[in-house]
Design a protein around this motif. Sequence first.
Motif, PDB file in Angstrom:
ATOM      1  N   ASN A 123      37.618  43.610  55.357  1.00 37.71           N
ATOM      2  CA  ASN A 123      38.222  44.498  54.372  1.00 37.71           C
ATOM      3  C   ASN A 123      36.818  44.482  53.201  1.00 37.71           C
ATOM      4  OD1 ASN A 123      39.586  44.587  51.524  1.00 37.71           O
ATOM      5  ND2 ASN A 123      40.063  46.192  53.077  1.00 37.71           N
ATOM      6  N   LYS A 124      36.030  45.007  53.280  1.00 33.73           N
ATOM      7  CA  LYS A 124      34.855  45.295  52.318  1.00 33.73           C
ATOM      8  C   LYS A 124      35.192  45.628  50.908  1.00 33.73           C
ATOM      9  CE  LYS A 124      31.966  47.531  54.574  1.00 33.73           C
ATOM     10  NZ  LYS A 124      32.961  47.652  55.943  1.00 33.73           N
ATOM     11  N   GLU A 125      36.375  46.570  50.779  1.00 35.57           N
ATOM     12  CA  GLU A 125      36.700  46.926  49.372  1.00 35.57           C
ATOM     13  C   GLU A 125      37.143  45.809  48.776  1.00 35.57           C
ATOM     14  OE1 GLU A 125      37.320  50.324  52.531  1.00 35.57           O
ATOM     15  OE2 GLU A 125      37.884  48.294  52.505  1.00 35.57           O
ATOM     16  N   THR A 126      37.780  44.734  49.288  1.00 34.21           N
ATOM     17  CA  THR A 126      38.393  43.599  48.499  1.00 34.21           C
ATOM     18  C   THR A 126      37.158  42.932  47.533  1.00 34.21           C
ATOM     19  OG1 THR A 126      39.888  42.931  49.884  1.00 34.21           O
ATOM     20  CG2 THR A 126      38.747  41.164  48.635  1.00 34.21           C
ATOM     21  N   LEU A 127      35.830  42.855  48.086  1.00 26.54           N
ATOM     22  CA  LEU A 127      34.962  42.498  47.191  1.00 26.54           C
ATOM     23  C   LEU A 127      34.162  43.585  46.298  1.00 26.54           C
ATOM     24  CD1 LEU A 127      32.940  39.948  49.498  1.00 26.54           C
ATOM     25  CD2 LEU A 127      34.488  39.423  47.605  1.00 26.54           C
ATOM     26  N   VAL A 128      34.317  44.721  46.965  1.00 24.27           N
ATOM     27  CA  VAL A 128      33.806  45.812  46.009  1.00 24.27           C
ATOM     28  C   VAL A 128      34.458  45.915  44.939  1.00 24.27           C
ATOM     29  CG1 VAL A 128      33.623  48.394  46.012  1.00 24.27           C
ATOM     30  CG2 VAL A 128      32.753  47.115  48.033  1.00 24.27           C
ATOM     31  N   ALA A 129      35.972  45.921  44.878  1.00 26.98           N
ATOM     32  CA  ALA A 129      36.758  46.089  43.774  1.00 26.98           C
ATOM     33  C   ALA A 129      36.868  45.061  42.727  1.00 26.98           C
ATOM     34  CB  ALA A 129      38.213  46.550  44.295  1.00 26.98           C
ATOM     35  N   ALA A 130      36.637  43.959  43.283  1.00 31.93           N
ATOM     36  CA  ALA A 130      37.051  42.660  42.562  1.00 31.93           C
ATOM     37  C   ALA A 130      36.414  41.398  43.010  1.00 31.93           C
ATOM     38  CB  ALA A 130      38.622  42.233  42.617  1.00 31.93           C
ATOM     39  N   GLY A 131      34.912  41.439  43.481  1.00 31.30           N
ATOM     40  CA  GLY A 131      34.145  40.472  43.846  1.00 31.30           C
ATOM     41  C   GLY A 131      34.053  39.363  43.111  1.00 31.30           C
ATOM     42  N   ARG A 132      33.829  39.496  41.754  1.00 29.57           N
ATOM     43  CA  ARG A 132      33.799  38.345  40.857  1.00 29.57           C
ATOM     44  C   ARG A 132      34.985  37.453  40.680  1.00 29.57           C
ATOM     45  NH1 ARG A 132      35.341  37.536  35.610  1.00 29.57           N
ATOM     46  NH2 ARG A 132      35.807  39.719  35.314  1.00 29.57           N
ATOM     47  N   LEU A 133      36.107  38.174  40.799  1.00 29.81           N
ATOM     48  CA  LEU A 133      37.278  37.437  40.662  1.00 29.81           C
ATOM     49  C   LEU A 133      37.816  36.720  42.006  1.00 29.81           C
ATOM     50  CD1 LEU A 133      39.827  36.612  39.048  1.00 29.81           C
ATOM     51  CD2 LEU A 133      40.950  38.566  39.530  1.00 29.81           C
ATOM     52  N   VAL A 134      37.615  37.573  43.330  1.00 30.53           N
ATOM     53  CA  VAL A 134      37.835  37.027  44.440  1.00 30.53           C
ATOM     54  C   VAL A 134      36.770  35.936  44.929  1.00 30.53           C
ATOM     55  CG1 VAL A 134      37.817  37.489  46.905  1.00 30.53           C
ATOM     56  CG2 VAL A 134      38.879  39.064  45.303  1.00 30.53           C
ATOM     57  N   THR A 315      26.534  48.928  36.955  1.00 29.30           N
ATOM     58  CA  THR A 315      27.255  49.068  35.989  1.00 29.30           C
ATOM     59  C   THR A 315      28.230  48.002  35.986  1.00 29.30           C
ATOM     60  OG1 THR A 315      27.102  51.488  36.082  1.00 29.30           O
ATOM     61  CG2 THR A 315      28.759  50.447  34.736  1.00 29.30           C
ATOM     62  N   GLY A 316      28.820  47.500  37.031  1.00 29.25           N
ATOM     63  CA  GLY A 316      29.708  46.458  36.844  1.00 29.25           C
ATOM     64  C   GLY A 316      31.050  46.674  36.577  1.00 29.25           C
ATOM     65  N   GLY A 317      31.889  45.777  36.044  1.00 35.45           N
ATOM     66  CA  GLY A 317      33.119  45.774  35.583  1.00 35.45           C
ATOM     67  C   GLY A 317      34.117  46.460  36.606  1.00 35.45           C
ATOM     68  N   PRO A 357      33.704  51.960  31.991  1.00 42.24           N
ATOM     69  CA  PRO A 357      34.258  50.624  32.709  1.00 42.24           C
ATOM     70  C   PRO A 357      34.186  49.512  31.575  1.00 42.24           C
ATOM     71  CG  PRO A 357      31.657  50.995  32.821  1.00 42.24           C
ATOM     72  CD  PRO A 357      32.449  52.445  32.210  1.00 42.24           C
ATOM     73  N   VAL A 358      35.220  48.603  32.158  1.00 43.33           N
ATOM     74  CA  VAL A 358      35.364  47.361  31.220  1.00 43.33           C
ATOM     75  C   VAL A 358      35.478  46.115  32.099  1.00 43.33           C
ATOM     76  CG1 VAL A 358      36.774  48.454  29.376  1.00 43.33           C
ATOM     77  CG2 VAL A 358      37.920  47.766  31.465  1.00 43.33           C
ATOM     78  N   SER A 359      35.309  45.091  31.459  1.00 43.54           N
ATOM     79  CA  SER A 359      35.471  43.806  32.223  1.00 43.54           C
ATOM     80  C   SER A 359      36.816  43.440  32.579  1.00 43.54           C
ATOM     81  CB  SER A 359      34.661  42.611  31.372  1.00 43.54           C
ATOM     82  OG  SER A 359      35.017  41.474  32.052  1.00 43.54           O
ATOM     83  N   TYR A 360      37.230  42.666  33.734  1.00 47.64           N
ATOM     84  CA  TYR A 360      38.439  42.472  34.065  1.00 47.64           C
ATOM     85  C   TYR A 360      38.640  40.904  34.501  1.00 47.64           C
ATOM     86  CZ  TYR A 360      36.544  42.173  38.754  1.00 47.64           C
ATOM     87  OH  TYR A 360      35.511  41.924  39.706  1.00 47.64           O
ATOM     88  N   ASN A 361      39.815  40.504  34.215  1.00 47.64           N
ATOM     89  CA  ASN A 361      40.184  39.238  34.388  1.00 47.64           C
ATOM     90  C   ASN A 361      41.342  38.899  35.268  1.00 47.64           C
ATOM     91  OD1 ASN A 361      38.212  37.895  32.405  1.00 47.64           O
ATOM     92  ND2 ASN A 361      39.115  39.188  30.842  1.00 47.64           N
TER      93      ASN A 361
END
Length: 386
Positions: A123-134, A315-317, A357-361
């Motif tokens: 499921n590539k969308e998992t890392l696309v949407a929240a790669g840093r957190l995952v 762009t990130g975030g 875009p904003v950062s997410y935690n």
Amino acid sequence: MKQIVILGSTGSIGRQALQVVDQFAGEIRPVALAAGRNRDLLLQQVLKYKPQLVSLSSEEDARWLRDKITGIKGIDIHFGREGLMAAASLPGADTVLTAISGAVGLEPTVAAIISGKNIALANKETLVAAGRLVTKLAREHGVKILPVDSEHSAVWQCLNGEDPSALARILLTASGGPFRNTDAALMAGITPAMALNHPNWQMGPKITVDSATLMNKGLEVIEARWLFDVPYDNINVVIHPQSIIHSMVEFIDGSVMAQMGVPDMKLPIKYALFYPKRQAGDVTRLKWPICDLTFEEPDLGRFPSLALAYQAGRTGGTMPAVMNAANEIAVAAFLENKVGFTSIPRIVEEVMSKHNPVSYNSIEEVLAMDSWSRTTAIESLTRFLL
């Protein structure tokens, strides 16, 4: 015996994963199966594999399945989001294969990580949407993310045993899809039936359309950034119509290592499920000599979705999550004959242009942006209706 959970067992990857299970029935067992609306196929799978837990999308289908298997004891039946979460965190499971299409796979993947399961990631969308957190959660919980996409599996295999600091760049190969040579003037007339006719791979509808627009390759670029901790400038896409080389890695000394094989998803599925052991099984092998392997640059003018993915990644975030959700809405509208093929990237671009875009935690923040993007994309559809 290795015990696995398959999220998306009735989809293309899930079905092929169960074919791998059939080849190695004494070594691997599916203890939980989760599907969407294909209850008839799921029933066949339940009768064959008798998992501990089963989940479907709707409560109605769950009741239907319960009535069909009244003679089989010891199978818990769930539905909806709760069902996916229960399957993903099932005690005793070693690995969770996330083969659900779309951002819906994000929450159960996180639940599996927190439960200490290794993730066979399709499921590539998992890392696309929240790669840093995952990836951060995976490190904190000591679990492995084992890529199942053929391209990322190829990179993973090329990097095995290598010093990460010696990596210069990743070369992700793409078949180019069915419209690689289609004139730009004809692209607006592409129908869903034409887009679903992929020349090399048999996949689900959404990923097949993404492959036709090259958005799928864009999602894979973002995924590669998080899987291998490589800057976007060091991830290149190369069109390789034969789909024999699944991706390549270039090292700082100029050496290039490639992973090759027939275009068969059972190969990367098997590698992820049994890693670090390689299994023989029933395999189709390349026939030698192999001639006419060709490579091209992607045409970003005809396939702007790839450029949008690079833009979102850099762009990130929350921008990648917004891009991904807008694309899901646009592709669904195309498959329903509501918008044209060339409208897909235009809708995505319009939604991205409206997002700050904003950062997410937290996952909740990502899901909130995902929801905003879907609402905005649906509003944008009205300007592109056929």
